[in-house]
Design a protein around this motif. Structure first.
Motif, short mmCIF file in Angstrom:
data_model
loop_
_atom_site.label_atom_id
_atom_site.label_comp_id
_atom_site.label_asym_id
_atom_site.label_seq_id
_atom_site.Cartn_x
_atom_site.Cartn_y
_atom_site.Cartn_z
N ASP A 111 -3.51 10.95 -10.09
CA ASP A 111 -3.39 10.92 -8.63
C ASP A 111 -4.64 10.34 -7.99
O ASP A 111 -4.56 9.51 -7.09
N SER A 112 -5.80 10.76 -8.48
CA SER A 112 -7.07 10.27 -7.94
C SER A 112 -7.20 8.77 -8.18
O SER A 112 -7.61 8.02 -7.30
N PHE A 113 -6.84 8.35 -9.38
CA PHE A 113 -6.92 6.93 -9.73
C PHE A 113 -6.04 6.11 -8.81
O PHE A 113 -6.46 5.13 -8.23
N TRP A 114 -4.78 6.55 -8.63
CA TRP A 114 -3.85 5.78 -7.81
C TRP A 114 -4.23 5.81 -6.35
O TRP A 114 -4.10 4.81 -5.65
N ASN A 115 -4.72 6.95 -5.87
CA ASN A 115 -5.16 7.01 -4.47
C ASN A 115 -6.31 6.05 -4.24
O ASN A 115 -6.33 5.32 -3.25
N THR A 116 -7.26 6.03 -5.14
CA THR A 116 -8.40 5.12 -5.03
C THR A 116 -7.94 3.68 -5.09
O THR A 116 -8.34 2.85 -4.27
N GLU A 117 -7.10 3.37 -6.05
CA GLU A 117 -6.61 2.00 -6.20
C GLU A 117 -5.79 1.57 -4.98
O GLU A 117 -5.90 0.44 -4.51
N LEU A 118 -4.96 2.46 -4.47
CA LEU A 118 -4.16 2.12 -3.29
C LEU A 118 -5.05 1.93 -2.06
O LEU A 118 -4.81 1.05 -1.24
N ASP A 119 -6.10 2.74 -1.93
CA ASP A 119 -7.05 2.57 -0.82
C ASP A 119 -7.73 1.21 -0.91
O ASP A 119 -7.88 0.51 0.10
N LEU A 120 -8.13 0.82 -2.12
CA LEU A 120 -8.78 -0.48 -2.31
C LEU A 120 -7.81 -1.62 -2.01
O LEU A 120 -8.18 -2.61 -1.39
N LEU A 121 -6.58 -1.47 -2.45
CA LEU A 121 -5.56 -2.48 -2.20
C LEU A 121 -5.30 -2.62 -0.70
O LEU A 121 -5.22 -3.73 -0.17
N ALA A 122 -5.20 -1.50 0.00
CA ALA A 122 -4.99 -1.53 1.46
C ALA A 122 -6.17 -2.19 2.16
O ALA A 122 -5.98 -2.99 3.09
N ALA A 123 -7.38 -1.88 1.72
CA ALA A 123 -8.57 -2.49 2.32
C ALA A 123 -8.58 -4.00 2.07
O ALA A 123 -8.89 -4.78 2.98
N ASP A 124 -8.23 -4.41 0.87
CA ASP A 124 -8.17 -5.85 0.56
C ASP A 124 -7.12 -6.54 1.41
O ASP A 124 -7.34 -7.64 1.92
N ALA A 125 -5.96 -5.90 1.57
CA ALA A 125 -4.89 -6.50 2.37
C ALA A 125 -5.32 -6.61 3.83
O ALA A 125 -5.07 -7.63 4.49
N ALA A 126 -5.99 -5.58 4.34
CA ALA A 126 -6.46 -5.62 5.72
C ALA A 126 -7.49 -6.73 5.90
O ALA A 126 -7.47 -7.47 6.89
N GLN A 127 -8.39 -6.85 4.94
CA GLN A 127 -9.42 -7.89 5.01
C GLN A 127 -8.77 -9.28 4.93
O GLN A 127 -9.14 -10.18 5.68
N LEU A 128 -7.81 -9.44 4.07
CA LEU A 128 -7.11 -10.72 3.95
C LEU A 128 -6.36 -11.03 5.24
O LEU A 128 -6.39 -12.16 5.73
N GLY A 129 -5.70 -10.04 5.79
CA GLY A 129 -4.99 -10.23 7.06
C GLY A 129 -5.94 -10.62 8.18
O GLY A 129 -5.65 -11.51 8.98
N ALA A 130 -7.10 -9.97 8.24
CA ALA A 130 -8.09 -10.29 9.27
C ALA A 130 -8.63 -11.69 9.07
O ALA A 130 -8.82 -12.44 10.03
N SER A 131 -8.86 -12.07 7.83
CA SER A 131 -9.36 -13.42 7.53
C SER A 131 -8.35 -14.47 7.96
O SER A 131 -8.71 -15.48 8.57
N ARG A 132 -7.11 -14.24 7.67
CA ARG A 132 -6.06 -15.20 8.06
C ARG A 132 -5.93 -15.27 9.57
O ARG A 132 -5.72 -16.32 10.13
N HIS A 133 -6.06 -14.14 10.22
CA HIS A 133 -5.96 -14.11 11.68
C HIS A 133 -7.12 -14.88 12.30
O HIS A 133 -6.93 -15.66 13.23
#
Length: 115
Positions: free
Chosen positions: A80-102
């Protein structure tokens, strides 16, 4: 020290954990499900006991293996800890990518509007 996730992820050990989810078994019963020797299965079982995922009890000449609820709970916590951490990192990467594209798209729109 052995890593709980690495131990549980090894294919033979993962299958042993799955089989023992149905209830306790002897090494002979477990070995029937694998193309390797009973001795090889015994060694995998010892590693699983060492990390706390299994426990063994002796009755007469037989040894019965079963899941250790505390060890399985720890494995679940780590997963659970591993997946929560990985999902948090994935969400942060997606947000950063979205902001970069914007940010890239916005100046182009604005410069097109000004022309």
């Amino acid at each position: 020290m052995l890593d709980l996730l690495e131990v549980a992820a090894e294919p033979t050990r993962k299958r042993l954990i799955q089989l023992l989810g149905s209830g306790e078994c002897t090494v002979t019963e477990l070995a029937e499900n694998f193309p390797v020797s009973r001795s090889a299965i015994s060694q995998h079982l010892l590693v699983l006991i060492e990390v706390g995922l299994l426990r063994a009890r002796k009755e007469g000449r037989s040894r019965y293996y079963s899941l250790n609820p505390a060890g399985i709970a720890e494995l679940k916590t780590q997963l659970d800890s591993f997946w929560n951490t990985e999902l948090d990192l994935l969400a942060a990467d997606a947000a950063q990518l979205g902001a970069s594209r914007h940010n890239i798209a916005s100046p182009l729109k604005n410069s097109g509007e000004q022309q």
